[in-house]
Design a protein around this motif. Structure first.
Motif, PDB file in Angstrom:
ATOM      1  N   HIS A  30       0.781  -1.167  -0.289  1.00 43.65           N
ATOM      2  CA  HIS A  30       0.308   0.253  -0.015  1.00 43.65           C
ATOM      3  C   HIS A  30       0.668   1.170   0.154  1.00 43.65           C
ATOM      4  CE1 HIS A  30      -2.993   2.663   1.048  1.00 43.65           C
ATOM      5  NE2 HIS A  30      -2.172   3.440   1.967  1.00 43.65           N
ATOM      6  N   ASP A  31       2.074   1.383   0.650  1.00 44.29           N
ATOM      7  CA  ASP A  31       2.779   2.417   0.831  1.00 44.29           C
ATOM      8  C   ASP A  31       3.793   2.276   1.000  1.00 44.29           C
ATOM      9  OD1 ASP A  31       3.372   4.927   2.107  1.00 44.29           O
ATOM     10  OD2 ASP A  31       2.217   5.625   2.928  1.00 44.29           O
ATOM     11  N   ALA A  32       5.167   2.339   0.407  1.00 46.57           N
ATOM     12  CA  ALA A  32       6.390   1.224   0.871  1.00 46.57           C
ATOM     13  C   ALA A  32       7.044   2.460   1.260  1.00 46.57           C
ATOM     14  CB  ALA A  32       7.159   1.289  -0.503  1.00 46.57           C
ATOM     15  N   GLN A  33       7.065   3.897   1.392  1.00 45.58           N
ATOM     16  CA  GLN A  33       7.442   4.357   2.276  1.00 45.58           C
ATOM     17  C   GLN A  33       6.931   4.088   4.081  1.00 45.58           C
ATOM     18  OE1 GLN A  33       7.687   8.168   1.178  1.00 45.58           O
ATOM     19  NE2 GLN A  33       8.408   9.295   3.461  1.00 45.58           N
ATOM     20  N   ALA A  34       5.953   4.826   4.097  1.00 48.18           N
ATOM     21  CA  ALA A  34       5.483   3.852   5.813  1.00 48.18           C
ATOM     22  C   ALA A  34       5.887   2.501   6.073  1.00 48.18           C
ATOM     23  CB  ALA A  34       3.554   4.261   5.114  1.00 48.18           C
ATOM     24  N   ALA A  35       6.003   1.519   5.640  1.00 47.07           N
ATOM     25  CA  ALA A  35       6.150   0.220   5.931  1.00 47.07           C
ATOM     26  C   ALA A  35       7.990   0.703   6.237  1.00 47.07           C
ATOM     27  CB  ALA A  35       6.552  -1.214   3.992  1.00 47.07           C
ATOM     28  N   ARG A  36       8.892   1.336   5.079  1.00 48.75           N
ATOM     29  CA  ARG A  36      10.210   1.454   5.956  1.00 48.75           C
ATOM     30  C   ARG A  36      10.728   1.875   6.757  1.00 48.75           C
ATOM     31  NH1 ARG A  36      10.703   2.006  -0.047  1.00 48.75           N
ATOM     32  NH2 ARG A  36      10.858   4.344   0.364  1.00 48.75           N
ATOM     33  N   GLU A  37       9.421   2.884   7.028  1.00 49.46           N
ATOM     34  CA  GLU A  37       9.638   4.456   8.303  1.00 49.46           C
ATOM     35  C   GLU A  37       8.979   3.484   9.794  1.00 49.46           C
ATOM     36  OE1 GLU A  37       6.538   7.305   7.310  1.00 49.46           O
ATOM     37  OE2 GLU A  37       8.260   7.950   6.306  1.00 49.46           O
ATOM     38  N   LEU A  38       8.158   2.323   9.261  1.00 52.37           N
ATOM     39  CA  LEU A  38       7.632   1.908  10.550  1.00 52.37           C
ATOM     40  C   LEU A  38       9.344   0.703  11.134  1.00 52.37           C
ATOM     41  CD1 LEU A  38       6.072   0.837  13.092  1.00 52.37           C
ATOM     42  CD2 LEU A  38       4.361  -0.172  10.735  1.00 52.37           C
ATOM     43  N   ALA A  39       9.204   0.048   9.870  1.00 53.94           N
ATOM     44  CA  ALA A  39      10.527  -0.884  10.396  1.00 53.94           C
ATOM     45  C   ALA A  39      11.656  -0.304  10.822  1.00 53.94           C
ATOM     46  CB  ALA A  39      10.806  -1.972   8.670  1.00 53.94           C
ATOM     47  N   ASP A  40      11.752   0.710  10.351  1.00 55.02           N
ATOM     48  CA  ASP A  40      13.075   2.264  10.714  1.00 55.02           C
ATOM     49  C   ASP A  40      12.738   1.873  12.394  1.00 55.02           C
ATOM     50  OD1 ASP A  40      14.179   1.490   8.546  1.00 55.02           O
ATOM     51  OD2 ASP A  40      13.753   3.502   7.984  1.00 55.02           O
ATOM     52  N   ALA A  41      12.157   2.149  12.706  1.00 55.57           N
ATOM     53  CA  ALA A  41      11.215   3.166  14.091  1.00 55.57           C
ATOM     54  C   ALA A  41      11.402   1.792  15.115  1.00 55.57           C
ATOM     55  CB  ALA A  41       9.974   3.453  13.951  1.00 55.57           C
ATOM     56  N   LEU A  42      11.447   0.638  14.831  1.00 55.15           N
ATOM     57  CA  LEU A  42      11.086  -0.767  15.118  1.00 55.15           C
ATOM     58  C   LEU A  42      12.425  -1.347  15.420  1.00 55.15           C
ATOM     59  CD1 LEU A  42       8.340  -2.809  13.531  1.00 55.15           C
ATOM     60  CD2 LEU A  42       8.439  -2.288  16.278  1.00 55.15           C
ATOM     61  N   GLU A  43      13.489  -1.206  14.581  1.00 53.41           N
ATOM     62  CA  GLU A  43      14.699  -0.986  14.733  1.00 53.41           C
ATOM     63  C   GLU A  43      15.711  -0.675  15.535  1.00 53.41           C
ATOM     64  OE1 GLU A  43      17.642  -3.861  14.102  1.00 53.41           O
ATOM     65  OE2 GLU A  43      15.802  -4.075  13.008  1.00 53.41           O
ATOM     66  N   CYS A  44      15.104   0.710  15.536  1.00 56.40           N
ATOM     67  CA  CYS A  44      15.506   1.716  16.573  1.00 56.40           C
ATOM     68  C   CYS A  44      15.325   0.943  17.447  1.00 56.40           C
ATOM     69  CB  CYS A  44      15.334   2.579  16.142  1.00 56.40           C
ATOM     70  SG  CYS A  44      15.958   4.283  17.351  1.00 56.40           S
ATOM     71  N   TYR A  45      14.378   0.813  18.271  1.00 53.05           N
ATOM     72  CA  TYR A  45      13.867   0.659  19.144  1.00 53.05           C
ATOM     73  C   TYR A  45      14.771  -0.939  20.118  1.00 53.05           C
ATOM     74  CZ  TYR A  45      10.904  -1.812  23.256  1.00 53.05           C
ATOM     75  OH  TYR A  45      10.779  -1.900  24.576  1.00 53.05           O
ATOM     76  N   TYR A  46      14.850  -1.900  18.935  1.00 53.79           N
ATOM     77  CA  TYR A  46      14.897  -2.925  19.644  1.00 53.79           C
ATOM     78  C   TYR A  46      16.492  -3.249  19.529  1.00 53.79           C
ATOM     79  CZ  TYR A  46      10.680  -5.290  17.516  1.00 53.79           C
ATOM     80  OH  TYR A  46       9.521  -5.987  18.187  1.00 53.79           O
ATOM     81  N   GLN A  47      17.432  -2.088  19.246  1.00 61.40           N
ATOM     82  CA  GLN A  47      18.505  -2.093  19.154  1.00 61.40           C
ATOM     83  C   GLN A  47      18.976  -0.599  19.927  1.00 61.40           C
ATOM     84  OE1 GLN A  47      20.772  -1.004  15.598  1.00 61.40           O
ATOM     85  NE2 GLN A  47      19.625  -3.005  14.914  1.00 61.40           N
ATOM     86  N   THR A  48      18.266   0.100  20.166  1.00 58.03           N
ATOM     87  CA  THR A  48      18.595   1.084  21.690  1.00 58.03           C
ATOM     88  C   THR A  48      18.446   1.531  22.797  1.00 58.03           C
ATOM     89  OG1 THR A  48      17.386   2.634  20.195  1.00 58.03           O
ATOM     90  CG2 THR A  48      19.827   2.620  18.774  1.00 58.03           C
ATOM     91  N   ASN A  49      16.820   0.826  22.288  1.00 54.67           N
ATOM     92  CA  ASN A  49      15.647   0.592  23.480  1.00 54.67           C
ATOM     93  C   ASN A  49      15.422   1.823  23.949  1.00 54.67           C
ATOM     94  OD1 ASN A  49      14.448  -0.993  25.746  1.00 54.67           O
ATOM     95  ND2 ASN A  49      15.077  -0.113  27.355  1.00 54.67           N
ATOM     96  N   GLU A  50      15.009   2.574  22.868  1.00 53.42           N
ATOM     97  CA  GLU A  50      14.697   3.841  22.041  1.00 53.42           C
ATOM     98  C   GLU A  50      13.379   4.352  21.525  1.00 53.42           C
ATOM     99  OE1 GLU A  50      13.485   7.626  22.242  1.00 53.42           O
ATOM    100  OE2 GLU A  50      15.861   7.632  23.413  1.00 53.42           O
TER     101      GLU A  50
END
Length: 240
Positions: free
Chosen positions: A189-209
């Motif tokens: 549906h929205d490739a940019q929105a999907a990437r942004e969400l994946a990046d936000a999750l990755e940020c949390y998983y790696q840094t607890n932020e």
């Protein structure tokens, strides 16, 4: 090591062995989409008017794991309807994508039915449903904001990602998915929105932020009135 037939050959062998007189058979799934991995299986759909009812069964044959979805010429419609109601069109998508293995002249109409359902999209959410989903997202956001237990936070973040994907897709009258299909549906549906969400999750998983993930959800909710807590009510009756 067991010999493994090519996917279509394995599927044809299976159908010839188990359903030689069926009305139609399709091979669907990741091998058809060119997305097969070492653990992929074969999804085979059978349409056989002699079957009393639909059923699902698993096999290992020709070196493949095989998932069978067996239907008569009316039972599949109930599954089409159920899939559409939950907005996860598993069977309609498999039917439209499926490679024809056997056909006695019935599959074109069934594929057309499935394609029309996919094109129509799911029923739109009511204002009441959107309000309820905003409330659920707000509740999980608050859980993540106040979380001090890393193990709990991992599960909260996963729940939040699933809910926000559902919210984005359903408010845009798009089909949703489960597991890996959750991300695939958003990416379609929205490739940019999907990437942004994946990046936000990755940020949390790696840094607890949590900031990026919280901002993402708040941005998603903003056009619909933002977070919702005070004033939300369900099931209350007015006494006279």
């Amino acid at each position: 090591m067991h010999f493994k037939l090519e996917p279509i050959a394995a599927a044809r062998t299976f159908v010839a062995t188990h359903f030689p007189d069926c009305g139609a058979a399709l091979l669907a799934g990741s091998v058809v989409r060119g997305e097969a991995t070492e653990t992929s299986d074969l999804d085979i759909i059978i349409f056989d008017d002699t079957l009393v009812s639909s059923y699902r069964e698993s096999f290992i044959e020709s070196g493949w794991r095989i998932e069978l979805f067996a239907h008569n010429l009316t039972s599949y419609r109930e599954f089409f309807e159920q899939d559409c109601l939950r907005a996860i069109p598993s069977l309609p998508r498999m039917v439209t994508e499926g490679i024809v293995l056997i056909d006695t002249g019935i599959i074109e109409d069934i594929k057309r039915e499935a394609g029309n359902l996919l094109d129509d999209g799911p029923e739109p959410w009511s204002d009441e449903t959107i309000e309820m989903k905003r409330y659920f997202l707000t509740d999980v956001l608050d859980d993540l904001t106040g979380c001090t237990n890393r193990a709990e936070g991992l599960f909260i973040a996963s729940t939040l990602a699933t809910l926000v994907c559902e919210f984005i897709l359903r408010t845009n009258r798009q089909w949703i998915g489960s597991s890996k299909w959750t991300y695939r549906a958003l990416d379609r549906h929205d490739a940019q929105a999907a990437r942004e969400l994946a990046d936000a999750l990755e940020c949390y998983y790696q840094t607890n932020e949590t900031d990026a993930l919280i901002r993402y959800v708040d941005k998603t909710l903003s056009p619909f009135g933002g977070r919702l807590f005070a004033g939300f009510s369900r099931g209350k009756t007015n006494e006279t």
